[in-house]
Design a protein around this motif. Sequence first.
Motif, PDB file in Angstrom:
ATOM      1  N   TYR B 135       0.816  -1.211   0.000  1.00  0.00           N
ATOM      2  CA  TYR B 135       0.000   0.000   0.000  1.00  0.00           C
ATOM      3  C   TYR B 135       0.853   1.265   0.000  1.00  0.00           C
ATOM      4  N   SER B 138       3.163   1.947  -2.984  1.00  0.00           N
ATOM      5  CA  SER B 138       2.506   2.167  -4.271  1.00  0.00           C
ATOM      6  C   SER B 138       2.167   3.637  -4.495  1.00  0.00           C
ATOM      7  N   LEU B 139       1.756   4.287  -3.424  1.00  0.00           N
ATOM      8  CA  LEU B 139       1.197   5.630  -3.558  1.00  0.00           C
ATOM      9  C   LEU B 139       2.133   6.584  -4.300  1.00  0.00           C
ATOM     10  N   THR B 157      -5.615  -5.941  -5.967  1.00  0.00           N
ATOM     11  CA  THR B 157      -5.752  -5.159  -4.743  1.00  0.00           C
ATOM     12  C   THR B 157      -6.326  -3.791  -5.071  1.00  0.00           C
ATOM     13  N   HIS B 158      -7.431  -3.489  -4.439  1.00  0.00           N
ATOM     14  CA  HIS B 158      -8.109  -2.239  -4.722  1.00  0.00           C
ATOM     15  C   HIS B 158      -7.610  -1.144  -3.773  1.00  0.00           C
ATOM     16  N   ILE B 159      -7.114  -0.076  -4.333  1.00  0.00           N
ATOM     17  CA  ILE B 159      -6.738   1.077  -3.516  1.00  0.00           C
ATOM     18  C   ILE B 159      -7.581   2.242  -4.000  1.00  0.00           C
ATOM     19  N   GLU B 161      -8.060   5.322  -3.246  1.00  0.00           N
ATOM     20  CA  GLU B 161      -7.527   6.659  -3.481  1.00  0.00           C
ATOM     21  C   GLU B 161      -6.415   6.679  -4.537  1.00  0.00           C
ATOM     22  N   ALA B 162      -6.326   5.625  -5.314  1.00  0.00           N
ATOM     23  CA  ALA B 162      -5.202   5.525  -6.249  1.00  0.00           C
ATOM     24  C   ALA B 162      -5.378   6.408  -7.478  1.00  0.00           C
ATOM     25  N   TYR B 167     -10.007  -0.391 -11.700  1.00  0.00           N
ATOM     26  CA  TYR B 167      -9.590  -1.517 -10.864  1.00  0.00           C
ATOM     27  C   TYR B 167     -10.291  -2.763 -11.369  1.00  0.00           C
ATOM     28  N   ASN B 204      -0.317  -3.542   6.020  1.00  0.00           N
ATOM     29  CA  ASN B 204       0.077  -3.010   4.716  1.00  0.00           C
ATOM     30  C   ASN B 204      -0.561  -3.784   3.565  1.00  0.00           C
ATOM     31  N   VAL B 206      -4.011  -4.185   2.101  1.00  0.00           N
ATOM     32  CA  VAL B 206      -5.378  -3.688   2.126  1.00  0.00           C
ATOM     33  C   VAL B 206      -6.415  -4.774   1.954  1.00  0.00           C
ATOM     34  N   HIS B 207      -6.227  -5.594   0.938  1.00  0.00           N
ATOM     35  CA  HIS B 207      -7.370  -6.410   0.559  1.00  0.00           C
ATOM     36  C   HIS B 207      -7.586  -7.589   1.504  1.00  0.00           C
TER      37      HIS B 207
END
Lengths: 357, 357
Positions: B135, B138-139, B157-159, B161-162, B167, B204, B206-207
Amino acid sequence: MGKNGVRLKDIAAKANVSVGTVDRVLHNRGRVAEDVRQKVLRMMQELDYEPNLLARTLGANRSYRLAVLHPDHTLDPYWEAPWLGIEKAARELKAYGVSVLSFPYALTQVASFRQQAQAATEAQPDGILVAPLFYRESLAFFTAWQQAQIPYVLFNTHIAEAQALSYVGQDSYQSGVLAGKLLQLGQPAPATFLIAHIGEDIANAVHVAEKERGFRDYFAQLATDPAQGTYTLRRLDLPDPTDPAFARQLTTLLDETPQQLQGIFVSTSKAYEIAPYLQAYHRESLRLVGYDLLEKNLHFLHENVIDFLINQNPKKQGYRGLYALADQLVFKKEVASIKNLPLDIITKENVHYYLDK
Amino acid sequence: MGKNGVRLKDIAAKANVSVGTVDRVLHNRGRVAEDVRQKVLRMMQELDYEPNLLARTLGANRSYRLAVLHPDHTLDPYWEAPWLGIEKAARELKAYGVSVLSFPYALTQVASFRQQAQAATEAQPDGILVAPLFYRESLAFFTAWQQAQIPYVLFNTHIAEAQALSYVGQDSYQSGVLAGKLLQLGQPAPATFLIAHIGEDIANAVHVAEKERGFRDYFAQLATDPAQGTYTLRRLDLPDPTDPAFARQLTTLLDETPQQLQGIFVSTSKAYEIAPYLQAYHRESLRLVGYDLLEKNLHFLHENVIDFLINQNPKKQGYRGLYALADQLVFKKEVASIKNLPLDIITKENVHYYLDK
DNA sequence: TTATTTTGCGTGTGCGCACACATTTTTTCT
DNA sequence: AGAAAAAATGTGTGCGCACACGCAAAATAA
């Protein structure tokens, strides 16, 4: 060499011939000396040539007419989905010169099927996609199409002896097995389960009969385990829901039924015809398993009256069915003789992700 | 008019202009008088013009380089499947001028991810497909790609705020809910269920955290029904299976566990690491739910040790992920910002139809 | 031998479109 | 008004391939 792959031109250059010659060996048009032929073939291997499908289709400028022989989707909600899939495939394939002729028939009337099948045949299409609901009546047309050298693909209903190019759809037998499992799961013996057919002529409807066979076999298999108790199976043939006999038979069942009746398996997409009766009799806890994500079924799924639906992927059936013909005719790919679509298990918790697509 | 659809030429003729002008309005290249523009647009509508994609791609003669940033599939069996899907899509898209650059990283090593992400960025691709397992790390890259105007698609993996183009993958939360249902089905309260994480840094990842949240929420929802008894949930964070502590913790659990432990939900594809212990302790009747159709999972599914698997459709994730980029860049289609793949419920009875494809 | 067929091979055109470039028309400036 | 600049529109070429055609060399016939 093009940015993105080997072209005929590249092979021609490497073999010291013209593109015309390369074209001739590629398509076995003959009229090329054997030694040259070999050389060209070697070059094609070395350069790992793959024809550019876009250019090929564009250049060939051919078109294909495909006939679809399917139950009229304005008469039964289930049959909308396959048609949507067919339309989607048709849209994608349009650029490849594919056009689709629709021959809808009334799904309960043999005469309608016969007539439309005849019309489809006379249209002399390059390929036929058919849902052969009527076993006996279909066979004659299969023979005719073989004679006319027209490739045909079956969907929805598998007829093994059809000699079709391909079948696209579910394994009906195994879907019956799965239905058995879903009814039985967590419901210890002794218990009674019912398989209900609605408005079907079982003798002439292959794939419904197969579902029942799978269903029974699941429990037969269980019975081999001595630790298991005994399950009782019953069968009920219901008429069309508009027939007053439908309500009569169903209420009789619910009135007189032994307490052990723990579940009902509806062999078609019409579980929604049974669900209201369960609600009326406050028998929602009775497990109900059916087929397909129709509006009305979804309603009862969310109300916890229907517990499981097996998704027959009708849209994908149509989509893949048409593509099977295109793969054969347009893309010259190998087409598998059976394309079994998955038996999706649908519950309230995952149904959302199977809608639309 | 061409056999099979309207061409630019047809529109040009009908509007009394040249194809060049039509082309200009079609692509908004400007330099065309407003009244003429309107007329051409009207003609396009009337004739229901649809550009021929084949000709378009062929004529444009452009090529696209797509970078894929994904866990190395030689290090973990799960990650083979997405790669197969990507390769399949790549094969199909080759004709459209798409080439794929692979940037595999070691899925447990942040440094490896950072390095490969850097390499992918420096390659200046036209689009990026990424499984952002880490996570925080990646940002920074998302920001860089936005700056460089490179569209990127997330999978696995869904982020939220990416700010990604799209996705592709499962709704992890809902898959946890479903897992809850599958554990609980037919197992009345009181009972205890365990959620087991294997070798994951939850903070760390998310999914995985989302799966747990969904799982817990399912039972929280149940608890609102007073007729239901009480279910107890436990959580176990297991280290990597190669770590001796793995066996120790697991055997301790099975030794000391209360009889009420009725099921285990493994939050990753590694249910097969737990299954052998259940066999050793003769606790096969304990319900085991995990993810994904790996060889080893299938083995235990057939042995009735694993009861349900939730298929994450990894192959399709890769396939659709790459296509999302192609849809944007090549086909100029609208791309949905979320493409949730279905939560397939897999049992012994239907697993066959989900394999290969 | 010369005339005729056969075989082997190259050339040219078109598929529908994108895109660069040439040409015409209109506007602006002096 | 005429010249220059700008805007609007037309023309041509190429993408990779299929396919029809034409022309040369080799084989056969007269």
